[in-house]
Design an enzyme around this catalytic site. Structure first.
Site, PDB file in Angstrom:
ATOM      1  N   GLU A 175     -18.219 -11.163   7.261  1.00 35.72           N
ATOM      2  CA  GLU A 175     -18.081 -11.944   6.038  1.00 35.72           C
ATOM      3  C   GLU A 175     -17.240 -11.378   4.885  1.00 35.72           C
ATOM      4  OE1 GLU A 175     -21.912 -13.518   4.881  1.00 35.72           O
ATOM      5  OE2 GLU A 175     -21.977 -14.687   6.726  1.00 35.72           O
ATOM      6  N   GLU A 263     -22.882 -15.284  13.610  1.00 40.41           N
ATOM      7  CA  GLU A 263     -24.124 -15.441  12.827  1.00 40.41           C
ATOM      8  C   GLU A 263     -24.410 -16.915  12.614  1.00 40.41           C
ATOM      9  OE1 GLU A 263     -24.649 -13.780   8.835  1.00 40.41           O
ATOM     10  OE2 GLU A 263     -24.353 -11.762   9.644  1.00 40.41           O
TER      11      GLU A 263
HETATM   12  C1  IDC Z   1     -29.411 -10.950   4.079  1.00 36.69           C
HETATM   13  C2  IDC Z   1     -30.794 -10.583   4.522  1.00 36.69           C
HETATM   14  C3  IDC Z   1     -31.621 -10.188   3.324  1.00 36.69           C
HETATM   15  C4  IDC Z   1     -30.939  -9.045   2.614  1.00 36.69           C
HETATM   16  C5  IDC Z   1     -29.491  -9.390   2.290  1.00 36.69           C
HETATM   17  C6  IDC Z   1     -28.772  -8.152   1.773  1.00 36.69           C
HETATM   18  O1  IDC Z   1     -31.367 -11.669   5.220  1.00 36.69           O
HETATM   19  O2  IDC Z   1     -32.927  -9.801   3.688  1.00 36.69           O
HETATM   20  O3  IDC Z   1     -31.619  -8.740   1.415  1.00 36.69           O
HETATM   21  O4  IDC Z   1     -28.804  -9.856   3.427  1.00 36.69           O
HETATM   22  O5  IDC Z   1     -27.564  -8.414   1.289  1.00 36.69           O
HETATM   23  C7  IDC Z   1     -25.313 -13.611   5.541  1.00 36.69           C
HETATM   24  C8  IDC Z   1     -25.103 -12.163   5.727  1.00 36.69           C
HETATM   25  C9  IDC Z   1     -26.426 -11.444   5.947  1.00 36.69           C
HETATM   26  C10 IDC Z   1     -27.500 -12.016   5.050  1.00 36.69           C
HETATM   27  C11 IDC Z   1     -27.746 -13.455   5.507  1.00 36.69           C
HETATM   28  C12 IDC Z   1     -28.896 -14.152   4.779  1.00 36.69           C
HETATM   29  O6  IDC Z   1     -24.177 -11.844   6.736  1.00 36.69           O
HETATM   30  O7  IDC Z   1     -26.242 -10.077   5.676  1.00 36.69           O
HETATM   31  O8  IDC Z   1     -28.678 -11.250   5.231  1.00 36.69           O
HETATM   32  N1  IDC Z   1     -26.500 -14.189   5.354  1.00 36.69           N
HETATM   33  O9  IDC Z   1     -28.651 -14.251   3.420  1.00 36.69           O
HETATM   34  N2  IDC Z   1     -24.372 -14.544   5.440  1.00 36.69           N
HETATM   35  C13 IDC Z   1     -24.954 -15.721   5.162  1.00 36.69           C
HETATM   36  C14 IDC Z   1     -26.323 -15.531   5.107  1.00 36.69           C
END
Ligand code: IDC
Length: 353
Positions: A175, A263
């Site tokens: 991302e 993802e």
């Molecule tokens: C989120 C985790 C969350 C954490 C956060 C940290 O679920 O617990 O606190 O990251 O930055 C993504 C990202 C992924 C995210 C996830 C959900 O690649 O790291 O994880 N998400 O928000 N892209 C879209 C959603």
């Protein structure tokens, strides 16, 4: 000469059977898992990208389906062999390991810890007959160029160590976001991919795309000059637009750009849950029709909607249905379906989208 007394026939038969049981592999147990066994690392072997499809060593198109770790250093308890073997039993054939560089306990802060955990995750996933995606989890750092030198050090280490290992895919930037342009991603990829390829000469590499992996336009116009690469697309049920996602991916495939959905997430605490679920269903059906590999976010019991395991469960493997979240149950149902990859390639040949 000693007088040899022959044992009675029944005793000889029992002894022979016992000896055979000691030397033969546990055939009954392997057979119980059924023909799906073939869809693991040992069945598919070394991967390559041909046209827009990920292919097994014998050249047949395949689909990888699986789950991502949460932040590796945050939930290391789920990278054990029993945890990953359970995912394999649900039908997963890939495990993604998310190494955050820039967040708490990430690679920049704790390189040794992350490296050791990553080796353990890789070994356990390979032992469970799954492919492993080594994911440099760019997120708050936004632009992969920001820590490019650390990324190169990280990937050199893994590629050198696992140069002979067919089970590893390299995801060089999760991302890219903020003001990161495709030109930035391209510059980064052109430096990092050769570091990987120096050792793992033709390993499959996944490349992140702008705006949190939701924009394939630039890659269509200006693809990277490397073989065996795929571009990533991310989908989250609460925020993504299914129609837009499908049209982006269709356009990419029509232009010969391979896509990997590294993802997707399912949020159930949503006011528009019914609509979101319908769209997610459509999106995943679309991925299956087009033979696109996917990975769900994420394997942990953190109290958040995207988690696979319920926050009430302390079990680290062998989760029962009650121990899974609604997202976890949905993922398992999808994994168990395991549509035939060759059906997808047939649909694609026939121009179905
Ligand atoms: C989120 C985790 C969350 C954490 C956060 C940290 O679920 O617990 O606190 O990251 O930055 C993504 C990202 C992924 C995210 C996830 C959900 O690649 O790291 O994880 N998400 O928000 N892209 C879209 C959603």
């Amino acid at each position: 000469m000693r007088n040899k007394r022959r044992r009675p026939l029944y005793k000889r038969t029992v002894l022979l059977l016992a000896a055979l049981l000691l030397v033969l592999p546990p055939v009954a147990c392997m057979a119980a898992e059924g023909p799906e066994e073939k869809d693991g690392l040992s069945g598919y072997g070394k991967l390559s990208v041909q046209g827009t499809r990920l292919c097994a060593e014998d050249g047949s198109p395949i689909v990888l389906r699986g789950i991502s770790s949460h932040g590796l250093a945050w939930f290391p308890e789920y990278i054990s062999y029993p945890s990953l073997k359970t995912l394999r039993e649900y039908g997963a054939n890939v495990f993604r390991v998310a190494v955050y560089p820039a967040q708490n306990d990430g690679y920049l802060e704790e390189p040794e810890l992350n490296r050791k955990l990553l080796y353990a995750a890789i070994e356990n996933a390979l032992a469970a007959d799954m492919y492993v995606i080594v994911d440099w989890h760019v997120l708050q750092d936004k632009n992969p160029l920001k820590h490019k030198d650390k990324a190169k050090e990280f990937f050199k280490d893994i590629a050198e160590r696992y140069r002979q290992e067919p089970g590893i895919l390299y995801e060089i930037c999760n991302e890219p976001n903020g003001s990161t342009s495709y030109a930035d991603i391209k510059q980064y990829a052109k430096e990092v991919i050769p570091v990987i390829r120096k050792y793992a000469a033709d390993a499959v590499v996944l490349v992140g795309t702008p705006k949190f992996c939701t924009t394939l336009e630039d890659a269509i116009k200006d693809p990277l000059p490397f073989e065996n690469i795929m571009y990533t697309y991310h989908y989250y049920s609460d925020v993504s637009d299914c129609r837009y996602a499908r049209s982006q991916i269709t356009k990419a495939l029509d232009n010969g750009i391979p896509v990997f959905a590294s993802e997707w997430g399912y949020k159930v605490e949503s006011k528009t849950l019914n609509r979101d679920t319908e769209s997610l269903d459509l999106f995943l059906d679309f991925l299956e029709e087009r033979g696109i590999s996917w990975v769900n976010w994420a394997l942990s019991n953190k109290k958040e909607s995207y988690s696979f395991i319920s926050s009430k469960s302390k079990a680290l493997s062998g989760w029962t249905e009650e121990e899974l979240t609604p997202s976890g149950k949905y993922v398992v149902a999808r994994l168990k379906e395991r549509p035939d990859a060759s059906a997808a390639s047939k649909a694609q040949e026939e121009g179905y989208s």
